[in-house]
Design an enzyme around this catalytic site. Structure first.
Site, mmCIF file in Angstrom:
data_model
loop_
_atom_site.group_PDB
_atom_site.id
_atom_site.type_symbol
_atom_site.label_atom_id
_atom_site.label_comp_id
_atom_site.label_asym_id
_atom_site.label_seq_id
_atom_site.Cartn_x
_atom_site.Cartn_y
_atom_site.Cartn_z
ATOM 1 N N ARG A 1 5.507 -2.802 41.723
ATOM 2 C CA ARG A 1 4.758 -2.914 42.972
ATOM 3 C C ARG A 1 5.669 -3.412 44.090
ATOM 4 N NH1 ARG A 1 -0.801 -6.386 44.428
ATOM 5 N NH2 ARG A 1 -0.579 -6.138 46.677
ATOM 6 N N ASN B 1 -5.671 1.363 39.929
ATOM 7 C CA ASN B 1 -5.224 1.934 41.199
ATOM 8 C C ASN B 1 -4.022 2.847 41.009
ATOM 9 O OD1 ASN B 1 -6.916 1.095 43.332
ATOM 10 N ND2 ASN B 1 -6.155 -0.995 43.137
ATOM 11 N N CYS C 1 -14.214 1.533 42.633
ATOM 12 C CA CYS C 1 -13.399 0.583 43.390
ATOM 13 C C CYS C 1 -14.315 -0.524 43.884
ATOM 14 C CB CYS C 1 -12.724 1.282 44.567
ATOM 15 S SG CYS C 1 -11.775 0.165 45.638
ATOM 16 N N ASP C 2 -13.829 -1.753 43.814
ATOM 17 C CA ASP C 2 -14.661 -2.883 44.219
ATOM 18 C C ASP C 2 -14.527 -3.232 45.693
ATOM 19 O OD1 ASP C 2 -11.947 -3.830 43.264
ATOM 20 O OD2 ASP C 2 -12.668 -5.647 44.219
ATOM 21 N N HIS D 1 -10.483 3.888 49.395
ATOM 22 C CA HIS D 1 -9.696 3.123 50.380
ATOM 23 C C HIS D 1 -9.590 3.894 51.701
ATOM 24 C CE1 HIS D 1 -7.447 0.314 47.329
ATOM 25 N NE2 HIS D 1 -8.759 0.205 47.299
ATOM 26 N N TYR E 1 -8.942 -0.738 54.625
ATOM 27 C CA TYR E 1 -7.668 -0.056 54.369
ATOM 28 C C TYR E 1 -7.305 0.961 55.443
ATOM 29 C CZ TYR E 1 -7.083 -2.071 49.727
ATOM 30 O OH TYR E 1 -6.885 -2.937 48.682
ATOM 31 N N ARG F 1 3.507 -8.458 49.869
ATOM 32 C CA ARG F 1 2.302 -8.892 49.149
ATOM 33 C C ARG F 1 2.580 -9.069 47.654
ATOM 34 N NH1 ARG F 1 -2.086 -11.887 49.525
ATOM 35 N NH2 ARG F 1 -3.647 -11.262 48.014
#
Length: 440
Positions: free
Chosen positions: A93, A147, A169-170, A199, A263, A283
């Site tokens: 990531r 994801n 997706c939450d 998103h 998003y 992040r």
């Protein structure tokens, strides 16, 4: 009441304890007979697994619990697979975020080049789990919130069309929780209309259960504050999230007829995002220094003391969505939920083969889509561009096609030119040699 067997795929994740805590909180409505954690990282899962075993022995001794790296053990006889895998973990990531930023492009885990890189890693992992399920528990449902959900959903539509998978997706639910706090009511009392891609969506209607229109009050608030809320429970949100929620003011201004998903800032204001991002500390670094350390520290404390009393594990809000979805499938509750599903006319003037995020009614046979009618030209244009990115990524993965992946990056609204797209792609290929199919 029937009891269920659950497998959590991605058992070594920092989110796993929160899911287990939420499952424990809902034992009366959704009783569990057996819970198994599955991961391909033996060392990481052992820490989470040992800690969760101690927790469950204290709080639900009747529940059969195990953790394993053996797919046959994990998936045999299971009713639900809750999948939240992260192929390459946070180390990858970090590269997803920092490589685009080298070229002045948004570095984000699900949007733009970073999301494309992550998607190219995730596809194979999800397909592998679906194949294990087909072999060992063909009647089980996969509730997938790995994801980037949009790319994963398109891949499973194309490559495993008969699989019993529901992609979710939450994030919209998280925003609806904020909407409810703004309004002073429960999120369970909201009745919404929503359309988009994962998103990448918009609310067109928010009402209460009595049919009263809540959009004017919400719009008035969002115009000034975005989705940021100044209440005690929101103090746990870190500064980057407060900035994201505030930025919704500017996203909303582009189309004040709807309320946007957070998003969308990455697509409508990519220059702002890059200017407000530290390319050396993204992040991913914040999560590794925060959540990663906190959860694993709490797990090791449980193992050392042999008790989970007063432990640092907390129920994750997003896990409640998973429980609600599982209950709806198990007990035919006919709950209205946002799912990522094949369009097939639900959005009338949009690609019928696109995987769209819309409200559905969920019951024992799966879901029924709720038509969202025709959508405005602005959103339609943005969605057509983004869904093309997602389809090209999946085709590139299927064919090992360099050209199509370059085209996908070039089409992303976050990338300024084909030349920049190619530079980013070549760096991402080098970083992902262990995870991506070979491109030609």
């Amino acid at each position: 009441m029937r009891q269920f067997s659950i497998t959590i795929a991605g058992g070594g994740s920092t989110f796993t304890p929160g899911i287990i805590m939420m499952l424990l909180d809902h034992q009366e409505e959704f009783p569990i007979r057996r819970l198994c954690l599955y991961d391909n990282d033996r060392e990481r899962q052992a820490v989470i697994g040992q800690a969760c075993g101690i927790l469950l022995k204290e709080r639900a001794p009747q529940m059969e619990f195990s953790y394993t790296v053996d797919p046959e053990e994990a998936f045999t006889g299971t009713d639900f697979v809750m999948a939240h895998i992260r192929v390459g973990k946070y180390a990858m990531r970090e590269k997803d975020e920092k490589i685009p930023l080298k070229y002045g492009v948004v570095g984000q885990e699900t949007c733009g080049p970073g999301g494309i890189a992550y998607g190219m890693r995730s596809i194979g992992g999800i397909l592998e789990i679906l194949d294990y399920m087909e072999q060992y528990s063909p009647n089980a449902w996969m509730l997938n919130y790995s994801n980037p959900a949009a790319i994963v959903a398109e891949a499973t539509r194309r490559l495993r069309p008969g699989s019993r998978i529901i992609n979710i997706c939450d994030m919209p639910l998280g925003i609806m929780v904020r909407m409810a706090k703004i309004l002073g009511i429960s999120e369970k009392d909201l009745d919404i209309s929503y359309f988009g891609l994962n998103h990448f969506g918009w609310w067109t209607q928010v009402k209460d259960k009595d049919g009263n229109d809540l959009m004017p009050r919400l719009k008035e608030y969002v115009r000034e504050n975005g989705y940021d809320i100044n209440i005690e429970t929101d103090q746990h949100a870190d500064q980057s999230w407060h900035e994201t929620f505030l930025k919704v003011r500017d996203v909303y201004a582009v189309d004040p007829d709807t309320l946007p998903n957070t998003y969308l800032k990455y697509y409508l204001y990519p220059d702002y995002v890059v200017a407000h991002t530290d390319p050396h500390h993204t992040r991913a670094n914040q999560v590794m220094e925060g959540r990663e350390k906190e959860v694993f520290s709490a797990a090791r404390d449980i193992i050392e003391t042999g008790s989970a009393k007063g432990c640092g594990f907390m129920a994750d809000d997003h896990a409640s969505y998973i429980v609600d979805l599982a209950r709806a499938l198990a007990f035919n509750t006919k709950e209205k939920m946002l799912l990522i599903v094949p369009n097939e006319g639900a959005i009338e003037n949009f690609d019928p083969e696109a995987m769209v995020e819309i409200p559905c009614i969920v019951g024992k046979d799966g879901y029924e889509k709720i038509s969202q009618g025709r959508i405005p030209q602005f959103q339609k244009g943005m969605m057509e561009q983004q869904v093309s990115v997602e389809k090209l990524v999946v085709e590139a993965w299927m064919e090992g096609n360099y050209q199509k992946l370059w085209q996908a990056l070039t089409l992303s609204r976050t990338v300024p030119s084909a030349a920049v797209a190619k530079k980013i792609l070549d760096d991402l290929i080098e970083a992902n040699r262990e995870y991506w199919p070979e491109l030609h």
